[in-house]
Design an enzyme around this catalytic site. Structure first.
Site, short mmCIF file in Angstrom:
data_model
loop_
_atom_site.label_atom_id
_atom_site.label_comp_id
_atom_site.label_asym_id
_atom_site.label_seq_id
_atom_site.Cartn_x
_atom_site.Cartn_y
_atom_site.Cartn_z
CE LYS A 45 -4.01 -1.98 0.02
NZ LYS A 45 -5.14 -1.64 -0.82
C1 LIG Z 1 -2.76 -7.44 3.50
C2 LIG Z 1 -3.43 -7.04 2.24
N1 LIG Z 1 -3.42 -7.88 1.20
C3 LIG Z 1 -4.04 -7.60 0.05
C4 LIG Z 1 -4.72 -6.43 -0.14
C5 LIG Z 1 -5.45 -6.20 -1.42
O1 LIG Z 1 -4.92 -5.25 -2.26
P1 LIG Z 1 -5.86 -4.31 -3.12
O2 LIG Z 1 -6.51 -3.36 -2.14
O3 LIG Z 1 -4.95 -3.60 -4.04
O4 LIG Z 1 -6.89 -5.13 -3.81
C6 LIG Z 1 -4.73 -5.52 0.91
C7 LIG Z 1 -5.48 -4.28 0.78
O5 LIG Z 1 -5.91 -3.68 1.76
C8 LIG Z 1 -4.07 -5.82 2.11
O6 LIG Z 1 -4.07 -4.97 3.16
#
Ligand SMILES: Cc1ncc(COP(=O)(O)O)c(C=O)c1O
Length: 324
Positions: A45
């Site tokens: 992120k």
């Molecule tokens: C630990 C974790 N994995 C995967 C994701 C998923 O990513 P995306 O928000 O880009 O779909 C997030 C998003 O909050 C996350 O915090």
């Protein structure tokens, strides 16, 4: 890497891609994972936090001294804490009251103001997790609602950075890309780049049981969401960053399987990752069964186990939640 960085922001991206040797040998496929916990604040992120804030700065939507507001399962909030510290913004984050204690401590240590959303409220409640952040932004003087779930600059961050990095590291030879769907920014943004390079690449999403994306994708029905424990994946609503037309398939995983795979990953590959990484690994192995030997399958490990020591890595917590 062979230079001095001007700030933490220059440390974002350029993360390693690793071949999971034990799983590759067992499946007969090449299984590769991009280690996004190598970003400065420990998750994928960081990429979107920097990109979304700088896009809003460029088109004049954020004013100096503004308070940025969003809802987050913790990782976007941590990325934003870094960006806001360096750029002089204040930060208010709406979190679910079920967030792991490690993430809460980390956010408090960075001076982030937290607003707790009651997870027992139905999604349509004005105080529910998804509805609270725009209200908090409106009530905050100088408040700016970043809206990572509908802000397509989230996807653009991955089309500009994560996608090209995976393409280069895989030397342009990829059969399937797999990612968990939270906001949908990662899967959609990476898919846009990879499919433009090679339209034969298949893109597969992972959705937790209890979330609504799986049913919507397969039968266009909006099911009633139910609670689950995995953090970062799934949602109770359709959101603007999930670009279903770029996704070829969605698989559904339950908490127990995701947590089991997360812990197995630590023991078999010495990769100490979070629950969504276990879910992504499970997805990669399911896809490997379908493609048969020889396929090159790339996935994302979004964050590290450090954030889940008192949850996924605690037998007491797993027992309390009926996971073991
Ligand atoms: C630990 C974790 N994995 C995967 C994701 C998923 O990513 P995306 O928000 O880009 O779909 C997030 C998003 O909050 C996350 O915090």
């Amino acid at each position: 890497m062979n230079r001095i960085y001007e700030s933490m922001l220059e440390g974002i991206g350029g993360t390693p891609l690793i071949r999971l040797s034990s799983y590759s040998e067992e499946s007969g496929c090449g299984i590769f994972a991009k280690l996004e916990f190598a970003n400065p604040m420990g998750s994928i992120k960081d990429r979107i936090a920097k990109h979304m804030v700088e896009a809003a700065e460029r088109d004049g939507r954020i004013k100096p001294g503004a308070t940025i507001v969003d809802n987050s399962s913790g990782n976007t909030a941590l990325g934003l804490a870094m960006v806001c510290a360096l750029k002089g913004y204040k930060l208010k984050i709406v979190i679910r009251d079920t967030l792991s204690p490690e993430k809460i401590k980390f956010l408090k240590a960075l001076g982030v103001e937290l607003v707790y959303a009651d997870t027992s409220l139905p999604p349509e409640s004005p105080r529910s997790y998804n509805n609270l952040a725009p209200q908090v932004a409106a009530e905050t003087p100088g408040g700016f609602y970043l809206d990572q779930h509908n802000n397509r600059e989230n996807n653009a961050a991955h089309t500009l950075t994560t996608g090209p990095e995976i393409w280069r590291q895989m030397e342009g030879r990829i059969d399937v890309f797999i990612a968990g769907i939270g906001t949908g920014g990662t899967i959609s943004g990476v898919a846009r780049f990879l499919k433009e390079k090679d339209p034969r690449i298949k893109v597969v999403g992972i959705d937790p049981a209890g979330s609504i994306f799986y049913d919507y994708f397969h039968s266009k029905t909006l099911v009633r969401p139910s609670p689950y424990l995995m953090e970062g994946l799934g949602d109770e609503f359709l959101i603007g960053c999930v670009e279903f037309d770029l996704i070829d398939d969605i698989l559904r995983i339950d908490d127990r399987t995701a947590f089991r795979m997360t812990k197995e990953l630590a023991r078999r590959e010495a990769i100490f990752a979070g629950g969504s990484s276990g879910a992504a690994l499970w997805g990669a192995l399911e896809v490997a069964k379908r493609t048969g030997p020889g396929a090159r399958i790339a996935t994302i490990f979004a964050d590290s186990a450090n954030r889940y020591l008192s949850t996924i890595y605690s037998d007491a917590w797993l027992t309390e939640k009926g996971m073991i």
